[in-house]
Design a protein around this motif. Structure first.
Motif, short mmCIF file in Angstrom:
data_model
loop_
_atom_site.label_atom_id
_atom_site.label_comp_id
_atom_site.label_asym_id
_atom_site.label_seq_id
_atom_site.Cartn_x
_atom_site.Cartn_y
_atom_site.Cartn_z
N PRO A 190 0.82 -1.22 0.00
CA PRO A 190 0.00 0.00 0.00
C PRO A 190 0.86 1.27 0.00
O PRO A 190 0.44 2.30 -0.53
CB PRO A 190 -0.80 -0.12 1.30
CG PRO A 190 -0.86 -1.59 1.58
CD PRO A 190 0.48 -2.11 1.13
N LYS A 191 2.04 1.18 0.59
CA LYS A 191 2.93 2.35 0.61
C LYS A 191 3.38 2.71 -0.80
O LYS A 191 3.37 3.89 -1.19
CB LYS A 191 4.15 2.07 1.49
CG LYS A 191 5.18 3.18 1.50
CD LYS A 191 6.36 2.84 2.38
CE LYS A 191 7.41 3.94 2.38
NZ LYS A 191 8.53 3.64 3.31
N VAL A 192 3.78 1.70 -1.57
CA VAL A 192 4.21 1.96 -2.94
C VAL A 192 3.04 2.50 -3.76
O VAL A 192 3.21 3.45 -4.55
CB VAL A 192 4.76 0.67 -3.58
CG1 VAL A 192 5.09 0.89 -5.06
CG2 VAL A 192 6.01 0.20 -2.83
N TRP A 193 1.85 1.93 -3.57
CA TRP A 193 0.67 2.43 -4.28
C TRP A 193 0.39 3.89 -3.91
O TRP A 193 0.10 4.72 -4.78
CB TRP A 193 -0.53 1.56 -3.95
CG TRP A 193 -1.85 2.09 -4.45
CD1 TRP A 193 -2.91 2.48 -3.70
CD2 TRP A 193 -2.24 2.29 -5.81
NE1 TRP A 193 -3.94 2.91 -4.49
CE2 TRP A 193 -3.55 2.80 -5.80
CE3 TRP A 193 -1.61 2.08 -7.04
CZ2 TRP A 193 -4.25 3.11 -6.97
CZ3 TRP A 193 -2.31 2.39 -8.21
CH2 TRP A 193 -3.60 2.90 -8.16
N ASN A 194 0.50 4.23 -2.63
CA ASN A 194 0.25 5.59 -2.19
C ASN A 194 1.27 6.56 -2.79
O ASN A 194 0.90 7.66 -3.23
CB ASN A 194 0.30 5.65 -0.66
CG ASN A 194 -0.16 6.99 -0.12
OD1 ASN A 194 -1.16 7.55 -0.56
ND2 ASN A 194 0.58 7.52 0.84
N LEU A 195 2.53 6.17 -2.82
CA LEU A 195 3.56 7.02 -3.43
C LEU A 195 3.34 7.18 -4.92
O LEU A 195 3.56 8.26 -5.48
CB LEU A 195 4.95 6.43 -3.16
CG LEU A 195 5.46 6.52 -1.72
CD1 LEU A 195 6.75 5.72 -1.58
CD2 LEU A 195 5.68 7.97 -1.32
N TYR A 196 2.91 6.10 -5.56
CA TYR A 196 2.62 6.19 -6.99
C TYR A 196 1.48 7.17 -7.24
O TYR A 196 1.55 8.02 -8.15
CB TYR A 196 2.26 4.80 -7.54
CG TYR A 196 1.85 4.82 -8.99
CD1 TYR A 196 2.80 4.92 -10.00
CD2 TYR A 196 0.50 4.75 -9.36
CE1 TYR A 196 2.43 4.95 -11.34
CE2 TYR A 196 0.13 4.77 -10.69
CZ TYR A 196 1.09 4.88 -11.67
OH TYR A 196 0.71 4.92 -13.00
N LEU A 197 0.42 7.07 -6.44
CA LEU A 197 -0.71 7.98 -6.60
C LEU A 197 -0.32 9.43 -6.35
O LEU A 197 -0.77 10.34 -7.05
CB LEU A 197 -1.84 7.60 -5.65
CG LEU A 197 -2.86 6.57 -6.13
CD1 LEU A 197 -4.00 6.46 -5.13
CD2 LEU A 197 -3.40 6.91 -7.51
N LYS A 198 0.50 9.66 -5.33
CA LYS A 198 0.94 11.03 -5.05
C LYS A 198 1.68 11.62 -6.24
O LYS A 198 1.54 12.78 -6.56
CB LYS A 198 1.83 11.05 -3.81
CG LYS A 198 1.08 10.91 -2.50
CD LYS A 198 2.02 11.01 -1.31
CE LYS A 198 1.25 10.95 0.00
NZ LYS A 198 2.15 11.02 1.18
N GLY A 199 2.49 10.79 -6.90
CA GLY A 199 3.19 11.25 -8.09
C GLY A 199 2.22 11.59 -9.21
O GLY A 199 2.37 12.59 -9.92
#
Length: 429
Positions: A190-199
């Motif tokens: 979920p952390k990687v997904w969240n960082l991807y979305l923020k980008g």
């Protein structure tokens, strides 16, 4: 008392935290973004329930399905909105019409993935389609038990480890419960997904929908799809899964939970009533129904599962487990960790750019690029008829090269050739 020594021994199913009578277990996020149980020793009464409901400690036995189907939903609109053949909607619709509750994974207001429930047909639409992020269970297990005790029919859908966790939590069978899981590749961070979305959100301010498996260009060549607002218009941004950064990291097993590399619920161990999957390899078994719009592989595991499926709403053909399991490797085998997984998370936690890290880690290796190059070269020579090939090797890209010698002088210095030694074969001039 639950105490995690090796993170591969915790799937994050939340059963231990849900069963704790003193509520002294909380699920906390680690540096990779995955949830793990943490016990408050000051309030723990050492009842041992958390260990009793842990599927990692007490896994279920492997099973063989009662029936195996290749199936598609007759409703083409539902089928196109689904990851494969649209089987989940049929099961959910039947449950809702019988006054039941349906649990599934959906996006929350921040586009994170959670397990929640719906009581109407509109609500179950949010559960359709794959969500390639580990979903938070929250209070879902407790809600399932509450509805079951009220006499309501309940359909719970989730990953195999979440379904196993629910059965462990309930500690008894219920005639009014239907559990549905799927053949799982692994659960991404979920952390990687969240960082991807923020980008993504740096440029896109309003997201309407996210599809991990859009089938506009076919089921086999699916796309990642982002629907958003731009200049007062709704725009659909499609990117092939093979090119989308997040999907590449997922499909190449870089961002999966550690337990996914040693999964305890393979071979239908979750105790689900029905298991749904993409029917990979259908062209080899039922080529006449392979229309590239998605076909479901359905394992009916129990009598409850057999009675739950509305056969009037589907078109199906029956097959055998032994025929399909080797074409769908995730039924049996865990994913193998990417060799750069540790490097990826180490650099990510140091603050390096996510997209650049994914590009570095998914860049084809020199060995793979040599295979690609030599595959084309050797095919050309072979077609000219001047070389011998043991066992007629035609697809070098899929072979395991042990050595490459660019200047074999068997026929002389001027007439040198490429010699490639494979795992099982050798090609010489």
């Amino acid at each position: 008392m639950i105490y995690i020594i090796d993170k591969k021994n915790c799937c994050g199913c939340n059963a231990c935290a849900s069963i704790c009578p003193k509520q002294c277990i909380t699920m906390k996020e680690d540096c990779e973004g995955f949830l793990y149980p943490h016990v408050d020793n000051t309030t723990c009464i050492e009842c041992g329930l958390c260990e009793k409901v842990c599927n990692e400690i007490h896994p279920y036995e492997k099973r063989i399905p009662k029936q195996v189907l290749a199936a598609i939903n007759k409703n083409i609109d539902v089928r196109m909105k689904s990851s494969s053949g649209g089987m989940f909607y049929i099961l959910a619709e039947k449950t809702i019409k019988e006054g039941g509750i349906v649990f599934g994974a959906c996006f929350d207001a921040d586009w994170q993935v959670v397990i929640t429930y719906a009581e109407d047909l509109k609500g179950i639409e949010a559960f359709m389609g794959s969500k390639y992020v580990q979903a938070r269970i929250g209070n879902a297990y407790k809600d399932v038990k509450r509805f079951l005790l009220e006499g309501r029919k309940v359909l719970f859908s989730g990953t195999p480890c979440q379904v196993a966790g629910l059965h462990k939590f309930l500690r008894k069978s219920y005639d009014n419960l239907l559990t549905v899981d799927f053949v799982c590749h692994g659960t991404p961070s979920p952390k990687v997904w969240n960082l991807y979305l923020k980008g993504v959100l740096q440029e896109i301010k309003s997201i309407h929908n996210i599809e991990f498996r859009n089938k506009k260009n076919g089921w086999k060549n699916f796309n990642f799809n982002l629907v958003y607002d731009k200049n007062n218009e709704t725009v659909s941004l499609l990117s092939p899964a093979s090119q989308n950064h997040y999907m590449k990291a997922f499909l190449q097993d870089i961002i999966l939970r550690p337990s996914c590399y040693d999964c305890k619920v393979k071979e239908l161990r979750s105790q689900s009533d029905i298991t749904i999957a993409d029917f990979w390899g259908i062209e080899k078994i039922f080529p006449n129904i392979d229309d590239d719009k998605g076909t479901s592989l359905v394992f009916i595991n129990t009598d409850i599962g057999a009675n739950a499926l509305d056969f009037t709403s589907i078109e199906y053909l029956e097959t055998e487990y032994d025929k399909v399991k080797n074409l769908n490797k995730a039924c049996i085998y865990s994913s193998a960790p990417h060799p750069k997984r540790d490097f990826f998370f180490d650099r990510l936690n140091r603050g390096e750019n996510l997209i650049k890290l994914i590009e570095i880690c998914t860049k084809p290796s020199l060995r793979y690029r040599i295979k690609q190059y030599l595959s084309g070269f050797i095919h050309l020579v072979h077609n000219g008829g001047g070389n011998k090939y043991y066992n007629q090797i035609e697809d070098l890209q899929n072979m395991n090269i042990s050595s490459i010698y660019f200047r074999n002088k068997q026929n002389g210095w001027r007439a040198y050739c490429v010699e490639i030694t494979l795992k099982e074969y050798k090609k010489v001039n």
